[in-house]
Design a protein around this motif. Structure first.
Motif, PDB file in Angstrom:
ATOM      1  N   LEU A 150      22.852  62.843  72.121  1.00  0.00           N
ATOM      2  CA  LEU A 150      21.702  63.601  72.658  1.00  0.00           C
ATOM      3  C   LEU A 150      21.985  65.098  72.630  1.00  0.00           C
ATOM      4  N   LEU A 151      23.203  65.459  73.038  1.00  0.00           N
ATOM      5  CA  LEU A 151      23.583  66.871  73.030  1.00  0.00           C
ATOM      6  C   LEU A 151      23.567  67.423  71.608  1.00  0.00           C
ATOM      7  N   ARG A 152      24.067  66.625  70.668  1.00  0.00           N
ATOM      8  CA  ARG A 152      24.095  67.070  69.267  1.00  0.00           C
ATOM      9  C   ARG A 152      22.675  67.275  68.744  1.00  0.00           C
ATOM     10  N   LEU A 153      21.785  66.335  69.115  1.00  0.00           N
ATOM     11  CA  LEU A 153      20.398  66.447  68.643  1.00  0.00           C
ATOM     12  C   LEU A 153      19.748  67.697  69.230  1.00  0.00           C
ATOM     13  N   ALA A 154      19.978  67.930  70.525  1.00  0.00           N
ATOM     14  CA  ALA A 154      19.389  69.112  71.168  1.00  0.00           C
ATOM     15  C   ALA A 154      19.902  70.376  70.487  1.00  0.00           C
ATOM     16  N   ARG A 155      21.203  70.366  70.101  1.00  0.00           N
ATOM     17  CA  ARG A 155      21.762  71.558  69.429  1.00  0.00           C
ATOM     18  C   ARG A 155      21.169  71.730  68.039  1.00  0.00           C
ATOM     19  N   ALA A 156      21.017  70.584  67.322  1.00  0.00           N
ATOM     20  CA  ALA A 156      20.484  70.667  65.948  1.00  0.00           C
ATOM     21  C   ALA A 156      19.032  71.137  65.961  1.00  0.00           C
ATOM     22  N   GLY A 204      21.228  83.995  65.816  1.00  0.00           N
ATOM     23  CA  GLY A 204      22.554  84.575  66.028  1.00  0.00           C
ATOM     24  C   GLY A 204      23.744  83.699  65.681  1.00  0.00           C
ATOM     25  N   ALA A 205      23.534  82.457  65.223  1.00  0.00           N
ATOM     26  CA  ALA A 205      24.670  81.601  64.905  1.00  0.00           C
ATOM     27  C   ALA A 205      25.395  82.176  63.677  1.00  0.00           C
ATOM     28  N   PRO A 206      26.739  82.202  63.719  1.00  0.00           N
ATOM     29  CA  PRO A 206      27.472  82.792  62.586  1.00  0.00           C
ATOM     30  C   PRO A 206      27.397  81.881  61.361  1.00  0.00           C
ATOM     31  N   LEU A 207      26.871  82.402  60.267  1.00  0.00           N
ATOM     32  CA  LEU A 207      26.736  81.604  59.058  1.00  0.00           C
ATOM     33  C   LEU A 207      27.932  81.849  58.141  1.00  0.00           C
ATOM     34  N   ALA A 208      28.345  80.785  57.466  1.00  0.00           N
ATOM     35  CA  ALA A 208      29.478  80.917  56.543  1.00  0.00           C
ATOM     36  C   ALA A 208      29.089  80.343  55.188  1.00  0.00           C
ATOM     37  N   ARG A 209      29.924  80.601  54.188  1.00  0.00           N
ATOM     38  CA  ARG A 209      29.676  80.050  52.858  1.00  0.00           C
ATOM     39  C   ARG A 209      30.390  78.702  52.823  1.00  0.00           C
ATOM     40  N   VAL A 210      29.593  77.631  52.972  1.00  0.00           N
ATOM     41  CA  VAL A 210      30.204  76.307  53.118  1.00  0.00           C
ATOM     42  C   VAL A 210      30.305  75.627  51.753  1.00  0.00           C
ATOM     43  N   ASP A 211      31.519  75.167  51.434  1.00  0.00           N
ATOM     44  CA  ASP A 211      31.747  74.463  50.172  1.00  0.00           C
ATOM     45  C   ASP A 211      31.359  72.988  50.376  1.00  0.00           C
ATOM     46  N   LEU A 212      30.269  72.589  49.738  1.00  0.00           N
ATOM     47  CA  LEU A 212      29.731  71.250  49.977  1.00  0.00           C
ATOM     48  C   LEU A 212      30.713  70.157  49.521  1.00  0.00           C
ATOM     49  N   ALA A 213      31.423  70.411  48.425  1.00  0.00           N
ATOM     50  CA  ALA A 213      32.371  69.407  47.912  1.00  0.00           C
ATOM     51  C   ALA A 213      33.486  69.179  48.934  1.00  0.00           C
ATOM     52  N   GLU A 214      33.897  70.265  49.585  1.00  0.00           N
ATOM     53  CA  GLU A 214      34.961  70.144  50.603  1.00  0.00           C
ATOM     54  C   GLU A 214      34.470  69.312  51.782  1.00  0.00           C
ATOM     55  N   HIS A 228      27.651  75.745  47.023  1.00  0.00           N
ATOM     56  CA  HIS A 228      27.897  76.349  48.340  1.00  0.00           C
ATOM     57  C   HIS A 228      26.582  76.536  49.087  1.00  0.00           C
ATOM     58  N   VAL A 229      26.679  76.341  50.400  1.00  0.00           N
ATOM     59  CA  VAL A 229      25.479  76.457  51.237  1.00  0.00           C
ATOM     60  C   VAL A 229      25.766  77.501  52.312  1.00  0.00           C
ATOM     61  N   ARG A 230      24.800  78.343  52.582  1.00  0.00           N
ATOM     62  CA  ARG A 230      24.975  79.342  53.655  1.00  0.00           C
ATOM     63  C   ARG A 230      24.549  78.665  54.962  1.00  0.00           C
ATOM     64  N   ALA A 231      25.520  78.348  55.809  1.00  0.00           N
ATOM     65  CA  ALA A 231      25.183  77.561  57.006  1.00  0.00           C
ATOM     66  C   ALA A 231      26.312  77.640  58.023  1.00  0.00           C
ATOM     67  N   ARG A 250      16.629  72.603  59.389  1.00  0.00           N
ATOM     68  CA  ARG A 250      17.048  73.929  59.853  1.00  0.00           C
ATOM     69  C   ARG A 250      17.487  74.815  58.685  1.00  0.00           C
ATOM     70  N   TYR A 251      17.997  74.192  57.597  1.00  0.00           N
ATOM     71  CA  TYR A 251      18.439  74.996  56.441  1.00  0.00           C
ATOM     72  C   TYR A 251      17.486  74.886  55.251  1.00  0.00           C
ATOM     73  N   GLY A 252      16.300  74.339  55.479  1.00  0.00           N
ATOM     74  CA  GLY A 252      15.337  74.215  54.376  1.00  0.00           C
ATOM     75  C   GLY A 252      15.711  73.100  53.417  1.00  0.00           C
ATOM     76  N   GLY A 253      16.522  72.156  53.873  1.00  0.00           N
ATOM     77  CA  GLY A 253      16.908  71.037  53.012  1.00  0.00           C
ATOM     78  C   GLY A 253      16.073  69.808  53.285  1.00  0.00           C
ATOM     79  N   ASP A 254      16.578  68.657  52.830  1.00  0.00           N
ATOM     80  CA  ASP A 254      15.808  67.425  53.032  1.00  0.00           C
ATOM     81  C   ASP A 254      16.766  66.234  53.061  1.00  0.00           C
ATOM     82  N   VAL A 255      16.329  65.152  53.703  1.00  0.00           N
ATOM     83  CA  VAL A 255      17.152  63.939  53.719  1.00  0.00           C
ATOM     84  C   VAL A 255      16.245  62.746  53.443  1.00  0.00           C
ATOM     85  N   THR A 256      16.730  61.827  52.606  1.00  0.00           N
ATOM     86  CA  THR A 256      15.936  60.639  52.278  1.00  0.00           C
ATOM     87  C   THR A 256      16.817  59.393  52.365  1.00  0.00           C
TER      88      THR A 256
END
Ligand SMILES: Nc1ncnc2c1ncn2[C@@H]1O[C@H](COP(=O)(O)OP(=O)(O)OP(=O)(O)O)[C@@H](O)[C@H]1O
Ligand SMILES: [Mg+2]
Length: 450
Positions: free
Chosen positions: A273-279, A285-295, A324-327, A410-416
């Protein structure tokens, strides 16, 4: 019934133009017919005048029969005391010399004629023209006046369609933007360049969006606060249970373990529940990083590897691509991990789980493919609903996929999620994020030797 505003406008304006065209056409047709008739009458009068002024004497005395064109006017001149005409341009036609002066219509040789008679002291003049010829001439002239209208009406129709389409294009664009509004995308509509007639409408939608966003944020905060508040007593409860464990008599062990499992389940639910509320929370203001998706993918596999090995599951990542995703790194990690842990949880022992990456335009996708039982097609559309569980026999809170969906949005992506279409049972769960657009200059600087 026509529901489209565009069609209504086009049809209304088009019909109006057509009606105006018809009225204009009919009136100009009639007017030019009358005008042409008047001209032809004037011609008869002029010929009569010329005959009086001496032209009669120069007419041939005995014109050959049938030499006159049908379209010509016929002229007959009588002298006062002679029975036969002094001159006639067509001797086969026998007009009466006693017609009343001026214009009239007579029937001669089975044809209708328009005649003009002039009674002079020295002569009687009659000038005649076939009515059929007059009709032909006036109709020809009147029909010519219809051409501009016949060409203009279709052109105006085309212009109406183009103008209406152009004016409504903005409305369509707004419609598409309104359609894109959902819980994960509560952006106000743009107000710049909106036509004055639509501005109040856009303003009310924006006020509504604002209220909705506030209400949703309030609800989200309540859930987060409630989960947070529940965590403390539950932790205390867990500690108490741990302390009690050595003192539980053998006969009560089973019931005691059931109690501990219940506490653990409640703990898991509160964590989700806490995770969902956060998502769901706005990302200000959340610090965004260059996330390596393969990693992230290899990390998720490594996390579940011990459990997978223990259950005889063959899990592996293949077909990796660089993306890489900015997230916020933990967000992406949690989304992929939720899909992998679902695959591990719902695939029976000894099954296979494959992770694959692929690029599709601006998006990078991670597919998690398992050999589990899959999900009933009828239930599939509901798996992203909160607390929905397709298989109540296996423990879970039913929030994992809601969390994944919130993170993707939140990042303009999608899930199916879909059942495998390759014969075997199992699920293909896919999550996609827009890849980070790398500024070429920055990238070049980063790879340049120092
Ligand atoms: N790979 C899968 N194979 C079969 N069923 C699945 C799979 N992934 C999800 N499901 C079904 O979809 C439901 C919703 O999944 P979700 O991840 O949201 O919740 P959960 O796994 O039950 O709980 P949580 O993830 O919060 O611990 C699950 O209960 C399960 O029935
Ligand atoms: Mg889950």
């Amino acid at each position: 019934m026509i529901k489209s505003l565009q069609n209504q406008l086009v049809v209304a304006l088009g019909l109006l133009v057509t009606v105006i065209g018809i009225v204009q056409g009919v009136s100009s047709y009639q007017l030019s017919k009358t005008g042409m008739s008047a001209l032809l009458d004037m011609r008869l009068e002029q010929v009569a005048a010329r005959l009086r002024d001496g032209l009669a004497d120069s007419l041939p005395k005995n014109p050959a029969r049938g030499t006159q064109d049908d379209r010509d006017v016929v002229a007959v001149v009588w002298k006062p005391d002679e029975r036969l005409p002094f001159r006639t341009t067509d001797p086969s036609l026998h007009f009466s010399r006693d017609e009343k002066p001026g214009f009239s219509g007579v029937e001669v040789n089975g044809e209708h004629w328009r005649i003009f008679t002039r009674q002079e002291p020295t002569m009687t003049i009659l000038v005649a023209q076939r009515s059929s010829v007059r009709h032909e001439l006036t109709t020809e002239a009147a029909t010519l006046t219809l051409w501009p209208i016949a060409v203009l009406v279709p052109l105006v129709w085309i212009a109406v369609v183009l103008v209406v389409r152009r004016s409504l294009r903005q409305l369509k664009r707004l419609g598409a933007e309104v359609q894109a509004i959902d819980m994960g995308h509560l952006q106000p509509l743009p107000t710049i360049g909106v036509p004055a007639e639509i501005a109040p409408f856009v303003h009310s939608i924006n006020t509504m969006i604002e209220r909705l966003a506030k209400a949703i944020e309030k609800e989200r905060k309540f859930i987060a606060d409630a989960a947070h508040e529940l965590r403390t007593p539950l932790t205390a409860l867990q500690l108490q249970a741990d302390n009690l464990a050595p003192h539980i008599v053998a006969g009560n062990q089973e019931r005691f373990q059931e109690l501990r499992r219940g506490i653990a389940r409640s703990g898991g639910l509160i964590t989700q529940l806490l995770r969902l509320a956060r998502a769901d929370a706005p990302m200000e203001g959340a610090p965004l990083a260059r996330v390596d998706l393969a990693e992230v993918v290899t990390g998720a596999v490594a996390d579940v590897l011990p459990l997978a090995i223990a259950r005889g599951l063959d899990i592996g990542a293949e077909e990796m691509v660089s993306a890489h995703v900015r997230a916020v790194e933990t967000d992406i990690g949690m989304a992929v991990k939720n899909l992998v842990s679902n695959a591990v949880r719902y695939t029976p022992d000894g099954g296979t789980i494959d992770l694959r990456m692929r690029r599709d335009g601006e998006m990078a996708w991670v597919d998690v493919i398992d050999t589990g039982p899959g999900i009933d097609e009828a239930l599939l559309p509901r798996v992203f609903d909160r607390f929905f569980r397709a298989n109540p026999d296996i423990e879970g809170s039913g929030l994992g996929l809601s969390i994944v969906k919130a993170i993707a949005a939140r990042y303009g992506g999608d899930v199916t999620l879909r059942n495998r279409g390759d014969g075997g049972s199992g699920i293909v769960a896919s999550i996609g994020f827009p890849v980070e657009k790398v500024d070429k200059n920055v990238a070049a600087a980063a790879t340049a030797p120092a």
